[in-house]
Design an enzyme around this catalytic site. Sequence first.
Site, PDB file in Angstrom:
ATOM      1  CE  LYS A 164     -42.014  47.447 -54.386  1.00  0.00           C
ATOM      2  NZ  LYS A 164     -42.832  48.589 -53.980  1.00  0.00           N
TER       3      LYS A 164
HETATM    4  O1  G3P Z   1     -43.529  50.778 -51.755  1.00  0.00           O
HETATM    5  C1  G3P Z   1     -42.947  50.328 -50.604  1.00  0.00           C
HETATM    6  C2  G3P Z   1     -42.728  51.376 -49.528  1.00  0.00           C
HETATM    7  O2  G3P Z   1     -42.167  52.526 -50.047  1.00  0.00           O
HETATM    8  C3  G3P Z   1     -43.892  51.589 -48.622  1.00  0.00           C
HETATM    9  O3  G3P Z   1     -43.751  52.730 -47.830  1.00  0.00           O
HETATM   10  O4  G3P Z   1     -44.734  54.425 -46.359  1.00  0.00           O
HETATM   11  O5  G3P Z   1     -45.968  52.281 -46.747  1.00  0.00           O
HETATM   12  O6  G3P Z   1     -43.898  52.320 -45.364  1.00  0.00           O
HETATM   13  P1  G3P Z   1     -44.636  52.945 -46.503  1.00  0.00           P
END
Ligand code: G3P
Length: 220
Positions: free
Chosen positions: A89
């Site tokens: 990633k």
């Molecule tokens: O992994 C990336 C993403 O899914 C992060 O989510 O909830 O931190 O905005 P969030």
Amino acid sequence: MKFFIDTANLEEIKKAKIFGVLNGVTTNPSLMSKEFIKKKDIYDHYISICHLLDDENGDVSAEIISTNYMDMIEEGEKLSLLHPKIVVKIPMIKDGIKAIKYLSKKNIKTNCTLVFSSGQALLAAKSGSSYVSPFLGRLDDLSYNGLNLIREIKTIYDNYHFKTKILAASIRNPLQIIECSKIGIYAVTSPLKIILSLFYHPLTKIGLKKFLEDYKNIFN
Ligand code: G3P
């Protein structure tokens, strides 16, 4: 549509796996930090996550923390050697796009993350990234329409037959998963509680209770 779980927590992955509908795992440095893993054990933790996944085609996104090209490709190559399920990633920055181009030429799977615009998604696809991760919820948090971005990316990718798979990230509620499935993207990644919330409907609960009561009244 593929279901990925957005966590680095082994217990949560096991719980999601029970239902047989889990196709992959995505992590990020914040999620890894939550597990309080020592720096030296991070790679072991990625391997443990890979071992939990049955799905032959399932994969595990492991995010690099380097931000310059040479370090990014070195870290990406190291991560990719941990397990065949690893997807490297990489953040959507200039050096990141260069690194994705380099790694994809070496047939190393990549996931371009922190994508918030169609232009960024276009660059991710042109660099040959295996996945693009638009952050739906974080856009919604700022009153931008995250689903509109997903729709735009789908249109652009369809127009040019890009092979990059759309993996909607930063999911906040089950409705976003349903809407993503209507748009027809490849996958969503969400926390366990959102996956579990898809099960729930009050009429299912009420209906089952009544069926069992009716049966018991006659046959018991
Ligand atoms: O992994 C990336 C993403 O899914 C992060 O989510 O909830 O931190 O905005 P969030």
